[in-house]
Design an enzyme around this catalytic site. Structure first.
Site, short mmCIF file in Angstrom:
data_model
loop_
_atom_site.label_atom_id
_atom_site.label_comp_id
_atom_site.label_asym_id
_atom_site.label_seq_id
_atom_site.Cartn_x
_atom_site.Cartn_y
_atom_site.Cartn_z
N GLY A 239 0.54 -1.30 0.06
CA GLY A 239 0.14 0.29 0.39
C GLY A 239 1.19 1.12 0.01
O GLY A 239 -0.16 2.30 -0.17
N GLU A 273 4.15 -7.14 2.20
CA GLU A 273 3.01 -7.52 0.22
C GLU A 273 3.62 -5.70 -0.14
O GLU A 273 2.39 -6.09 -0.77
CB GLU A 273 1.56 -7.85 0.90
CG GLU A 273 1.78 -8.73 1.70
CD GLU A 273 -0.29 -9.23 1.34
OE1 GLU A 273 -0.03 -8.85 0.77
OE2 GLU A 273 -0.22 -10.29 1.72
N PRO A 274 4.33 -5.01 -0.61
CA PRO A 274 4.22 -3.91 -0.99
C PRO A 274 5.19 -4.28 -2.71
O PRO A 274 5.14 -5.81 -3.96
CB PRO A 274 6.34 -3.62 -0.63
CG PRO A 274 6.69 -4.77 -0.60
CD PRO A 274 6.02 -6.31 0.20
N GLY A 275 3.84 -3.60 -3.70
CA GLY A 275 4.01 -3.81 -5.42
C GLY A 275 4.46 -2.52 -5.85
O GLY A 275 5.40 -2.16 -6.37
N CYS A 345 -11.39 3.26 -29.40
CA CYS A 345 -13.01 4.36 -29.72
C CYS A 345 -13.19 4.54 -29.27
O CYS A 345 -14.63 3.75 -29.22
CB CYS A 345 -13.26 3.02 -31.72
SG CYS A 345 -14.15 1.42 -30.77
N GLU A 346 -12.84 4.95 -28.06
CA GLU A 346 -13.58 5.76 -27.34
C GLU A 346 -13.18 6.94 -26.07
O GLU A 346 -11.90 7.47 -26.71
CB GLU A 346 -13.30 4.69 -25.74
CG GLU A 346 -14.58 3.27 -25.93
CD GLU A 346 -14.05 2.86 -24.89
OE1 GLU A 346 -14.57 3.19 -23.50
OE2 GLU A 346 -14.59 1.39 -24.62
N TYR A 374 0.84 -1.89 -11.72
CA TYR A 374 -0.47 -1.92 -12.81
C TYR A 374 -0.07 -0.83 -14.11
O TYR A 374 -1.21 -0.42 -14.61
CB TYR A 374 -1.01 -1.39 -11.47
CG TYR A 374 -1.41 -1.51 -9.84
CD1 TYR A 374 -1.60 -3.06 -10.01
CD2 TYR A 374 -0.94 -1.43 -9.52
CE1 TYR A 374 -1.34 -3.32 -8.86
CE2 TYR A 374 -0.75 -1.53 -8.18
CZ TYR A 374 -1.11 -3.07 -7.52
OH TYR A 374 -0.76 -3.15 -6.15
N1 LLP Z 1 -1.83 -6.97 -1.06
C1 LLP Z 1 -2.53 -6.95 -1.49
C2 LLP Z 1 -3.75 -7.54 -0.59
C3 LLP Z 1 -3.67 -6.08 -2.57
O1 LLP Z 1 -4.21 -6.25 -3.00
C4 LLP Z 1 -2.68 -5.04 -2.94
C5 LLP Z 1 -2.97 -4.06 -4.05
C6 LLP Z 1 -0.92 -5.60 -2.78
C7 LLP Z 1 -0.74 -5.63 -1.70
C8 LLP Z 1 -0.19 -4.20 -3.27
O2 LLP Z 1 -0.42 -2.78 -3.11
P1 LLP Z 1 0.53 -2.07 -3.26
O3 LLP Z 1 1.87 -1.82 -2.24
O4 LLP Z 1 1.44 -2.19 -5.13
O5 LLP Z 1 -0.32 -0.50 -3.25
N2 LLP Z 1 -5.16 -1.04 -9.87
C9 LLP Z 1 -4.62 -0.02 -9.09
C10 LLP Z 1 -4.23 -1.10 -7.70
C11 LLP Z 1 -4.82 -2.53 -7.36
C12 LLP Z 1 -4.09 -2.54 -6.10
C13 LLP Z 1 -4.71 -3.91 -5.87
N3 LLP Z 1 -3.86 -4.58 -4.74
C14 LLP Z 1 -3.92 0.90 -9.22
O6 LLP Z 1 -3.73 1.14 -10.71
O7 LLP Z 1 -3.36 1.97 -9.06
#
Ligand code: LLP
Length: 420
Positions: A239, A273-275, A345-346, A374
């Protein structure tokens, strides 16, 4: 800090000129810097040094196996949400004992696959999922290690679509009902309780909501302890936000310090769980200008590029801001407002709206910044546009880590029906 910089007027990724990659690979393509990926991972990790923890990269943010492998080599695990992500993580060499599985809709097949792989832990999100997991584990004559994902009802103060820790969101089990589920799980022969997890949302720009959630988790663990349930893992989810524009998200080191302080004295392994924070600013989308136009009766300027909402959905889907830079540096010329749009086309197909952009010509390359998270992973083939290539740079070398799809890929598995 990232490794996309202008050198002699040309935007480079580390030591490679982006225009040289475009000449070889064609456009559009996603481009990742391995130095930035490594830097972000090690910076994130350094905050937790000396503390029992496991960083499990959220595969959904950027799922290419080359990237998963890069993090695995640095000791990273994976946070997965589907059988497909499990497949990718294993293929990329992520150790099963470093994989955790989140998500509200795990199928029987997915549960079985993850059990057979021997993953570290399932983050269970409903009473029914617990029952199903117990059954599947019984069939496989094994025990499933679980945490419940508790929904702490904390406002993450982020975009409504990516806020997950409010009571009104579909995620997790309300903290008020979780105790009874833990007590139920305790009686199940094929379930082993090992953790508590929570994830409150994405692109958070403040530390406080994380800490508020963690406090609720801590208080909940104290209740579990009173019931004789011991917890080995506290999973804080992901997050942390990144700067796309002028946001000032917490530095991962400050985030880590706040989490450490809160967890002091607890005998648990922390899971993260960083993304986005690892990959967001390590990737860009490179696109070529096709046309420029002004529609009569309007002052509106359009820059039509060869990338579209199917390649990068975030602007259309969330109104997200992504900086757009010319690959060939322009002198500080006058800028005018323009929409940067794709061929779909949107009217919702845009990468930028009412953006101050320099004068650009057809054939010029643009870089859509901060697209590593993402970006490709949310791309589709809408309008029958083959998915773009992905390229990884390391120093002065680059490699295609995913081939551009071809027209045959578009119809793979389809057949002209004999029924009509
Ligand atoms: N853990 C869980 C359970 C999650 O659902 C997520 C993201 C993460 C970790 C990783 O979160 P992060 O560190 O990346 O914030 N598509 C959207 C973001 C959707 C996030 C979904 N869950 C965007 O492009 O902003």
């Amino acid at each position: 800090m990232n490794h996309f910089t202008y050198q002699n007027g040309e935007l480079c990724c580390e030591d490679v000129r982006i225009k040289d990659i475009a000449a070889q690979v064609g456009t559009p393509f996603y481009l990742y810097s391995s130095a930035t990926l490594r830097r972000h991972f090690t910076a994130f990790e350094s905050g937790f040094a000396g503390m029992a923890h496991q960083t499990c990269f959220a595969v959904k943010a950027c799922s290419n196996i080359a990237i998963l492998n890069l993090f695995a080599k640095l000791g990273g695990g994976a946070d997965i949400v589907s059988g497909g992500e499990l497949f990718r993580a294993l293929k990329a060499g992520v150790e099963p004992q470093r994989i955790i599985y989140s998500g509200v809709g795990k199928s029987r097949r997915e549960l079985a696959e993850a059990l057979q792989a021997g993953i570290l832990m399932f983050n269970v999100e409903s009473p029914q999922e617990l029952d199903r997991l117990n059954e599947v584990a019984a069939e496989l004559k094994t025990r499933a290690r679980i945490a419940f994902r508790i929904n702490p009802d904390v406002d993450p103060k982020t975009h409504a679509y990516i806020s997950t820790g409010l009571a009104k969101n579909k995620f997790g089990i309300p903290v008020t009902e979780a105790l009874q589920e833990y007590l139920r799980a305790k009686t199940m022969a094929h379930i082993e309780i090992v953790g508590v997890s929570c994830h409150i949302g994405s692109q958070l720009t403040q530390i406080e909501p994380f800490i508020e959630a963690l406090r609720k988790v801590k208080a909940f663990i104290a209740k579990l302890n009173q019931e004789g349930i011991q917890i080995k893992y506290v999973d804080m989810g992901g997050g942390i936000g990144i700067p796309y524009d002028d946001e000032q998200p917490p530095h991962p080191i400050d985030y880590a310090a706040a989490v450490r302080a809160e967890l002091a004295g607890m005998d648990c392994t922390l899971i993260l769980e960083p993304g986005r924070v690892l990959v967001g600013n390590a990737g860009i989308l490179v696109t070529e200008v096709q046309y420029t136009k002004r529609n009569s009766g309007s002052e509106k300027r359009f820059i039509v590029v060869d990338a579209a909402m199917n390649d990068l959905a975030r602007p259309s889907l969330y109104g997200a801001f992504h900086e757009i830079l010319p690959v060939r540096e322009t002198a500080a010329a006058e800028k005018q407002q323009a929409d940067v749009v794709g061929p779909i086309c949107e009217s919702g197909d845009f990468l930028a709206k009412d953006r101050l952009m320099p004068e650009v010509q057809a054939g010029e390359l643009l870089a859509v910044m901060s697209s590593g998270a993402y970006g490709f992973s949310m791309s589709s083939t809408y309008n029958s546009r083959p998915r773009v290539a992905e390229v990884l740079v390391s120093g002065s070398s680059f490699e295609v880590i995913r081939q551009r799809e071809c027209y045959d890929d578009l119809v793979r598995g389809e057949a002209v029906s004999g029924l009509c």
